[in-house]
Design a protein around this motif. Sequence first.
Motif, PDB file in Angstrom:
ATOM      1  N   SER A 189      13.162  11.474  -2.375  1.00  0.00           N
ATOM      2  CA  SER A 189      12.257  10.330  -2.281  1.00  0.00           C
ATOM      3  C   SER A 189      12.708   9.154  -3.144  1.00  0.00           C
ATOM      4  CB  SER A 189      10.841  10.740  -2.693  1.00  0.00           C
ATOM      5  OG  SER A 189      10.816  11.099  -4.074  1.00  0.00           O
ATOM      6  N   ALA A 190      13.949   9.202  -3.613  1.00  0.00           N
ATOM      7  CA  ALA A 190      14.425   8.126  -4.497  1.00  0.00           C
ATOM      8  C   ALA A 190      14.416   6.765  -3.798  1.00  0.00           C
ATOM      9  CB  ALA A 190      15.837   8.456  -4.998  1.00  0.00           C
ATOM     10  N   HIS A 191      14.537   6.774  -2.467  1.00  0.00           N
ATOM     11  CA  HIS A 191      14.550   5.525  -1.714  1.00  0.00           C
ATOM     12  C   HIS A 191      13.151   4.982  -1.455  1.00  0.00           C
ATOM     13  CE1 HIS A 191      13.655   8.534   1.332  1.00  0.00           C
ATOM     14  NE2 HIS A 191      13.193   7.568   2.109  1.00  0.00           N
ATOM     15  N   VAL A 192      12.121   5.799  -1.681  1.00  0.00           N
ATOM     16  CA  VAL A 192      10.754   5.416  -1.343  1.00  0.00           C
ATOM     17  C   VAL A 192      10.234   4.400  -2.356  1.00  0.00           C
ATOM     18  CG1 VAL A 192       8.382   6.227  -1.047  1.00  0.00           C
ATOM     19  CG2 VAL A 192      10.300   7.632  -0.250  1.00  0.00           C
ATOM     20  N   GLU A 193       9.677   3.317  -1.850  1.00  0.00           N
ATOM     21  CA  GLU A 193       9.081   2.304  -2.717  1.00  0.00           C
ATOM     22  C   GLU A 193       7.562   2.400  -2.657  1.00  0.00           C
ATOM     23  OE1 GLU A 193      10.461  -1.625  -1.993  1.00  0.00           O
ATOM     24  OE2 GLU A 193      12.384  -1.273  -2.977  1.00  0.00           O
ATOM     25  N   GLU A 194       6.937   2.358  -3.823  1.00  0.00           N
ATOM     26  CA  GLU A 194       5.479   2.345  -3.908  1.00  0.00           C
ATOM     27  C   GLU A 194       5.034   0.913  -4.133  1.00  0.00           C
ATOM     28  OE1 GLU A 194       3.792   5.104  -6.670  1.00  0.00           O
ATOM     29  OE2 GLU A 194       1.846   4.076  -6.691  1.00  0.00           O
ATOM     30  N   ARG A 195       4.123   0.442  -3.283  1.00  0.00           N
ATOM     31  CA  ARG A 195       3.655  -0.933  -3.360  1.00  0.00           C
ATOM     32  C   ARG A 195       2.132  -0.987  -3.479  1.00  0.00           C
ATOM     33  NH1 ARG A 195       7.674  -4.524  -1.381  1.00  0.00           N
ATOM     34  NH2 ARG A 195       9.400  -3.462  -0.302  1.00  0.00           N
ATOM     35  N   ASP A 196       1.661  -2.157  -3.904  1.00  0.00           N
ATOM     36  CA  ASP A 196       0.230  -2.450  -3.914  1.00  0.00           C
ATOM     37  C   ASP A 196      -0.186  -2.747  -2.472  1.00  0.00           C
ATOM     38  OD1 ASP A 196      -2.106  -4.416  -3.901  1.00  0.00           O
ATOM     39  OD2 ASP A 196      -2.090  -3.842  -6.020  1.00  0.00           O
ATOM     40  N   TYR A 197      -1.041  -1.909  -1.903  1.00  0.00           N
ATOM     41  CA  TYR A 197      -1.385  -2.041  -0.490  1.00  0.00           C
ATOM     42  C   TYR A 197      -2.066  -3.380  -0.191  1.00  0.00           C
ATOM     43  CZ  TYR A 197      -3.728  -1.000   3.963  1.00  0.00           C
ATOM     44  OH  TYR A 197      -4.194  -1.041   5.259  1.00  0.00           O
ATOM     45  N   GLY A 198      -3.019  -3.760  -1.018  1.00  0.00           N
ATOM     46  CA  GLY A 198      -3.745  -4.996  -0.777  1.00  0.00           C
ATOM     47  C   GLY A 198      -2.841  -6.217  -0.799  1.00  0.00           C
ATOM     48  N   LEU A 199      -1.973  -6.306  -1.812  1.00  0.00           N
ATOM     49  CA  LEU A 199      -1.076  -7.452  -1.918  1.00  0.00           C
ATOM     50  C   LEU A 199      -0.072  -7.483  -0.771  1.00  0.00           C
ATOM     51  CD1 LEU A 199      -0.279  -7.558  -5.755  1.00  0.00           C
ATOM     52  CD2 LEU A 199      -1.735  -9.123  -4.450  1.00  0.00           C
ATOM     53  N   THR A 200       0.494  -6.321  -0.455  1.00  0.00           N
ATOM     54  CA  THR A 200       1.489  -6.258   0.611  1.00  0.00           C
ATOM     55  C   THR A 200       0.867  -6.602   1.952  1.00  0.00           C
ATOM     56  OG1 THR A 200       2.588  -4.500  -0.627  1.00  0.00           O
ATOM     57  CG2 THR A 200       3.296  -4.835   1.644  1.00  0.00           C
ATOM     58  N   ARG A 201      -0.335  -6.119   2.173  1.00  0.00           N
ATOM     59  CA  ARG A 201      -1.014  -6.388   3.438  1.00  0.00           C
ATOM     60  C   ARG A 201      -1.335  -7.876   3.583  1.00  0.00           C
ATOM     61  NH1 ARG A 201      -6.644  -3.620   5.413  1.00  0.00           N
ATOM     62  NH2 ARG A 201      -6.334  -3.917   7.651  1.00  0.00           N
ATOM     63  N   SER A 202      -1.788  -8.495   2.498  1.00  0.00           N
ATOM     64  CA  SER A 202      -2.078  -9.927   2.541  1.00  0.00           C
ATOM     65  C   SER A 202      -0.818 -10.727   2.827  1.00  0.00           C
ATOM     66  CB  SER A 202      -2.700 -10.383   1.220  1.00  0.00           C
ATOM     67  OG  SER A 202      -3.941  -9.752   1.008  1.00  0.00           O
ATOM     68  N   GLY A 203       0.292 -10.339   2.185  1.00  0.00           N
ATOM     69  CA  GLY A 203       1.555 -11.022   2.415  1.00  0.00           C
ATOM     70  C   GLY A 203       2.040 -10.838   3.835  1.00  0.00           C
ATOM     71  N   ARG A 204       1.829  -9.648   4.383  1.00  0.00           N
ATOM     72  CA  ARG A 204       2.272  -9.369   5.751  1.00  0.00           C
ATOM     73  C   ARG A 204       1.561 -10.244   6.762  1.00  0.00           C
ATOM     74  NH1 ARG A 204       0.291  -6.095   9.907  1.00  0.00           N
ATOM     75  NH2 ARG A 204       1.920  -5.418  11.356  1.00  0.00           N
ATOM     76  N   ARG A 205       0.277 -10.468   6.575  1.00  0.00           N
ATOM     77  CA  ARG A 205      -0.499 -11.239   7.528  1.00  0.00           C
ATOM     78  C   ARG A 205       0.004 -12.674   7.655  1.00  0.00           C
ATOM     79  NH1 ARG A 205      -6.455  -9.022   5.753  1.00  0.00           N
ATOM     80  NH2 ARG A 205      -6.630  -7.359   7.297  1.00  0.00           N
ATOM     81  N   GLY A 206       0.544 -13.191   6.541  1.00  0.00           N
ATOM     82  CA  GLY A 206       1.011 -14.568   6.587  1.00  0.00           C
ATOM     83  C   GLY A 206       2.499 -14.701   6.781  1.00  0.00           C
ATOM     84  N   ALA A 207       3.191 -13.541   6.998  1.00  0.00           N
ATOM     85  CA  ALA A 207       4.647 -13.572   7.068  1.00  0.00           C
ATOM     86  C   ALA A 207       5.127 -13.698   8.507  1.00  0.00           C
ATOM     87  CB  ALA A 207       5.222 -12.297   6.461  1.00  0.00           C
ATOM     88  N   PRO A 208       6.276 -14.374   8.726  1.00  0.00           N
ATOM     89  CA  PRO A 208       6.891 -14.386  10.046  1.00  0.00           C
ATOM     90  C   PRO A 208       7.545 -13.050  10.319  1.00  0.00           C
ATOM     91  CG  PRO A 208       8.317 -15.482   8.490  1.00  0.00           C
ATOM     92  CD  PRO A 208       7.044 -15.158   7.747  1.00  0.00           C
ATOM     93  N   LYS A 209       8.003 -12.834  11.558  1.00  0.00           N
ATOM     94  CA  LYS A 209       8.690 -11.598  11.909  1.00  0.00           C
ATOM     95  C   LYS A 209       9.917 -11.425  11.038  1.00  0.00           C
ATOM     96  CE  LYS A 209      10.465  -8.984  15.821  1.00  0.00           C
ATOM     97  NZ  LYS A 209      10.674  -8.936  17.266  1.00  0.00           N
ATOM     98  N   THR A 210      10.082 -10.193  10.497  1.00  0.00           N
ATOM     99  CA  THR A 210      11.184  -9.932   9.591  1.00  0.00           C
ATOM    100  C   THR A 210      11.666  -8.517   9.787  1.00  0.00           C
ATOM    101  OG1 THR A 210      11.858  -9.847   7.263  1.00  0.00           O
ATOM    102  CG2 THR A 210       9.592  -9.236   7.747  1.00  0.00           C
ATOM    103  N   SER A 211      12.795  -8.183   9.200  1.00  0.00           N
ATOM    104  CA  SER A 211      13.356  -6.848   9.391  1.00  0.00           C
ATOM    105  C   SER A 211      12.924  -5.872   8.322  1.00  0.00           C
ATOM    106  CB  SER A 211      14.897  -6.929   9.383  1.00  0.00           C
ATOM    107  OG  SER A 211      15.346  -7.447   8.147  1.00  0.00           O
ATOM    108  N   SER A 212      12.137  -6.308   7.374  1.00  0.00           N
ATOM    109  CA  SER A 212      11.649  -5.411   6.328  1.00  0.00           C
ATOM    110  C   SER A 212      10.209  -5.732   6.021  1.00  0.00           C
ATOM    111  CB  SER A 212      12.499  -5.566   5.051  1.00  0.00           C
ATOM    112  OG  SER A 212      12.403  -6.880   4.562  1.00  0.00           O
ATOM    113  N   CYS A 213       9.560  -4.861   5.275  1.00  0.00           N
ATOM    114  CA  CYS A 213       8.158  -5.056   4.964  1.00  0.00           C
ATOM    115  C   CYS A 213       7.967  -6.319   4.132  1.00  0.00           C
ATOM    116  CB  CYS A 213       7.610  -3.845   4.185  1.00  0.00           C
ATOM    117  SG  CYS A 213       7.475  -2.380   5.209  1.00  0.00           S
ATOM    118  N   ALA A 214       6.819  -6.942   4.302  1.00  0.00           N
ATOM    119  CA  ALA A 214       6.514  -8.129   3.528  1.00  0.00           C
ATOM    120  C   ALA A 214       6.530  -7.796   2.051  1.00  0.00           C
ATOM    121  CB  ALA A 214       5.133  -8.655   3.930  1.00  0.00           C
ATOM    122  N   ALA A 215       6.935  -8.750   1.263  1.00  0.00           N
ATOM    123  CA  ALA A 215       7.079  -8.508  -0.170  1.00  0.00           C
ATOM    124  C   ALA A 215       5.726  -8.313  -0.810  1.00  0.00           C
ATOM    125  CB  ALA A 215       7.793  -9.685  -0.827  1.00  0.00           C
TER     126      ALA A 215
END
Length: 226
Positions: A189-215
């Motif tokens: 699981s060394a490659h697995v990143e743990e993120r803040d769900y609320g912050l990431t979700r908010s960023g995703r909603r305002g992000a254009p199409k991208t090849s990785s998860c919103a920051a």
Amino acid sequence: MKINANTLLEGNKVVLVPYTAEHVPRYHEWMKSPELQQLTASEPLTLDQEYDMQRSWRDDDDKCTFIILDKQRWADGSVEEEQCMVGDVNVFLTDPADPTLAELEIMIAEPGHRGQGVGKEVTRMMMSYGVAKLGVKRFEAKIGLNNQVSIAMFKKLHFQEVSVCQVFSEVTLQMTVDEAVRTRLLEDSAHVEERDYGLTRSGRRGAPKTSSCAAGASSTVKEAPR
């Protein structure tokens, strides 16, 4: 379980997010399937009962669940999160006298995502989370005897068959987390990143199409003190 109420885990093929009320309608539709009812030994629930179950998973201290999202679809901020759902993964702390024992369940509900290594990645991610964050030292999986695909997957992950119950037509497999297993899980699981769900979700909603998860706020999954 509130410990993961704002936790997002990002792997190679999937993103794991907390089970929220927004996910319930899609989950409810899945569980109308006789196939999934049989594979998960579940009874059909009404939509209101499904919402009650979601609240139970969120609030109870002995249950931990994540919804599995297709990472590629989720990376497109124009796609609703509900449309990225492919299944769920759960840990039950089944023995009040032994909080280090956890029953593990995984469901890949979308047929198009089966046989692609998704189940194996999700299982490893959840086991690593259980070891690092919940202090799990022994995993148990109870699987229907007709579900040979899941049985084979858990055996490939080094689970050992410990019993067969003909009455319930299920097999029980277990894995003890010794130092070698702990090390392997954390390395896997060394490659697995743990993120803040609320912050990431908010960023995703305002992000254009991208090849990785919103920051969002992120880190690798860290092991809790033993």
